[in-house]
Design a protein around this motif. Structure first.
Motif, PDB file in Angstrom:
ATOM      1  N   UNK A  38       0.838  -1.204   0.000  1.00 19.09           N
ATOM      2  CA  UNK A  38       0.000   0.000   0.000  1.00 19.09           C
ATOM      3  C   UNK A  38       0.866   1.244   0.000  1.00 19.09           C
ATOM      4  N   UNK A  39       1.928   1.231   0.806  1.00 17.82           N
ATOM      5  CA  UNK A  39       2.857   2.351   0.826  1.00 17.82           C
ATOM      6  C   UNK A  39       3.482   2.557  -0.551  1.00 17.82           C
ATOM      7  N   UNK A  40       3.909   1.469  -1.187  1.00 17.10           N
ATOM      8  CA  UNK A  40       4.498   1.557  -2.531  1.00 17.10           C
ATOM      9  C   UNK A  40       3.476   2.098  -3.529  1.00 17.10           C
ATOM     10  N   UNK A  41       2.228   1.651  -3.374  1.00 18.19           N
ATOM     11  CA  UNK A  41       1.175   2.114  -4.276  1.00 18.19           C
ATOM     12  C   UNK A  41       0.979   3.615  -4.194  1.00 18.19           C
ATOM     13  N   UNK A  42       1.052   4.154  -2.988  1.00 16.48           N
ATOM     14  CA  UNK A  42       0.896   5.603  -2.823  1.00 16.48           C
ATOM     15  C   UNK A  42       2.099   6.364  -3.378  1.00 16.48           C
ATOM     16  N   UNK A  43       3.288   5.789  -3.251  1.00 12.62           N
ATOM     17  CA  UNK A  43       4.472   6.416  -3.839  1.00 12.62           C
ATOM     18  C   UNK A  43       4.310   6.494  -5.359  1.00 12.62           C
ATOM     19  N   UNK A  44       3.855   5.393  -5.963  1.00 14.68           N
ATOM     20  CA  UNK A  44       3.642   5.366  -7.412  1.00 14.68           C
ATOM     21  C   UNK A  44       2.584   6.388  -7.821  1.00 14.68           C
ATOM     22  N   UNK A  69      -0.151  15.515  -3.170  1.00 15.70           N
ATOM     23  CA  UNK A  69       0.033  15.810  -1.746  1.00 15.70           C
ATOM     24  C   UNK A  69      -0.622  14.719  -0.894  1.00 15.70           C
ATOM     25  N   UNK A  70      -1.844  14.348  -1.247  1.00 13.48           N
ATOM     26  CA  UNK A  70      -2.567  13.307  -0.503  1.00 13.48           C
ATOM     27  C   UNK A  70      -1.777  12.003  -0.498  1.00 13.48           C
ATOM     28  N   UNK A  71      -1.247  11.624  -1.644  1.00 10.85           N
ATOM     29  CA  UNK A  71      -0.570  10.334  -1.763  1.00 10.85           C
ATOM     30  C   UNK A  71       0.786  10.313  -1.059  1.00 10.85           C
ATOM     31  N   UNK A  72       1.488  11.439  -1.047  1.00  6.69           N
ATOM     32  CA  UNK A  72       2.783  11.432  -0.354  1.00  6.69           C
ATOM     33  C   UNK A  72       2.565  11.341   1.159  1.00  6.69           C
ATOM     34  N   UNK A  73       1.518  11.989   1.669  1.00  8.61           N
ATOM     35  CA  UNK A  73       1.199  11.868   3.090  1.00  8.61           C
ATOM     36  C   UNK A  73       0.810  10.425   3.420  1.00  8.61           C
ATOM     37  N   UNK A  74      -0.028   9.828   2.573  1.00 12.32           N
ATOM     38  CA  UNK A  74      -0.461   8.447   2.800  1.00 12.32           C
ATOM     39  C   UNK A  74       0.705   7.470   2.699  1.00 12.32           C
ATOM     40  N   UNK A  75       1.628   7.713   1.783  1.00 13.80           N
ATOM     41  CA  UNK A  75       2.791   6.829   1.636  1.00 13.80           C
ATOM     42  C   UNK A  75       3.645   6.841   2.900  1.00 13.80           C
ATOM     43  N   UNK A  76       3.891   8.034   3.440  1.00 17.92           N
ATOM     44  CA  UNK A  76       4.670   8.151   4.678  1.00 17.92           C
ATOM     45  C   UNK A  76       3.944   7.456   5.822  1.00 17.92           C
ATOM     46  N   UNK A  78       1.720   4.968   5.716  1.00 16.33           N
ATOM     47  CA  UNK A  78       1.716   3.508   5.612  1.00 16.33           C
ATOM     48  C   UNK A  78       3.106   2.907   5.785  1.00 16.33           C
ATOM     49  N   UNK A  79       4.133   3.634   5.391  1.00 13.86           N
ATOM     50  CA  UNK A  79       5.481   3.141   5.654  1.00 13.86           C
ATOM     51  C   UNK A  79       5.731   3.085   7.159  1.00 13.86           C
ATOM     52  N   UNK A  80       5.292   4.122   7.871  1.00 16.78           N
ATOM     53  CA  UNK A  80       5.440   4.150   9.329  1.00 16.78           C
ATOM     54  C   UNK A  80       4.643   3.029   9.977  1.00 16.78           C
TER      55      UNK A  80
END
Length: 288
Positions: A38-44, A69-76, A78-80
């Motif tokens: 999911x984190x990778x998906x948001x980065x993409x 902006x939404x996806x970079x916040x979500x990526x961070x 989900x990585x956390x």
């Protein structure tokens, strides 16, 4: 190289990677990989949104930036979440005192990152939806303010409800459900705002934009409903494995954030192609 040799190599390094066995079942290991995916998906989705911000009609550029902006916040976020979850699984695999940590309590602790994420991303999602409908923000500021207030109210009260448990990790069901009911007021308020803005502004948008907004609104009504369903289930079904909630929330988050971003992109790109010949120099310069 067989499985045992591979496991030894992983263990001799300083990097723990959750694997089935060593006290870990398939479901929690699968959940970890879903969180990372999911984190990778948001980065993409972030890179796709940013690099296609000029591939849409000019009035939809803001929507692309908001999606990024939404996806970079979500990526961070989900990585956390995935890193904390890996630590939890590591304690179980090591057989340390962390192995006795209640899985539900661990779910609540890790899930608090989702509330931080939602507090930022969901208001931006709503604003992005309104840009697709070409709403004049200065004329509709009262309704928009009430809708955003309802969204923030829903998240904060839902967060409070998630904290209703004893020191032993048992949910205080009555308090949990009361705060959940209070949170629903905010959800109803934001749905009312979307409906009111649709009725008063739909004539300003093109048919393609109206169709996209209705699809986004339908997604909000349906897939946003995954979270309250999970909220209720964790209280009324104590035997429910929290890993299923992690998986359901991850899928819903991808649809609600990256998925809606794709809808916004498709309508913006469609409008641009209708205005400019895709084989022309003007089109090449616009999307360059």
């Amino acid at each position: 190289m067989d499985f045992s040799e591979w496991t030894q190599i992983i263990e001799t390094s300083n990097l723990f990677l959750p694997l089935v066995g060593d006290g870990l079942d398939l479901l929690p290991v699968f959940t970890y990989y879903i969180l990372m995916a999911t984190s990778f998906g948001f980065v993409a989705s972030f890179f796709f949104s940013w690099f296609t911000r000029t591939h849409v009609a000019p009035e939809h550029n803001t929507s692309r930036v908001l999606t990024a902006v939404i996806c970079v916040v979500a990526a961070i976020s989900y990585f956390t979440i995935s890193m904390h979850y890996k630590t939890y699984l590591g304690e179980i695999a090591d057989g340390s005192t962390g192995a006795v940590v209640d899985s539900h309590r661990a779910f609540i602790g890790i899930g608090q990152f989702r509330y931080m994420d939602w507090l930022i991303t969901t208001p931006l999602l709503l604003i992005k939806m309104l840009t697709v409908l070409r709403i004049n923000f200065s004329k509709a500021r009262k309704i928009i303010a009430l809708m955003i207030f309802g969204d923030v109210f829903m998240i904060i009260t839902g967060f409070i409800g998630e904290q209703q448990f004893t020191a032993n990790g048992d949910i205080l069901v009555s308090s949990h459900m009361i705060w959940g009911a209070i949170s629903t007021i905010g959800y109803i308020l934001l749905l009312w705002g979307l409906y009111s803005l649709w009725n008063s502004n739909k004539e300003n948008a093109l048919p393609e934009e109206r169709k996209a907004f209705k699809l986004m609104a339908l997604t909000t009504v349906t897939f946003w409903g995954v979270y309250p369903i999970g909220y209720i289930l964790e209280a009324v079904v104590p035997s429910l494995d929290p890993n299923w909630l992690h998986i359901a929330y991850s899928v819903a988050d991808l649809i609600n954030k990256a998925g809606i971003g794709i809808i916004a992109y498709l309508v913006g790109a469609d409008l641009l192609e209708k205005r400019i010949n895709v084989r022309s120099k003007e089109y090449a310069e616009n999307v360059g």
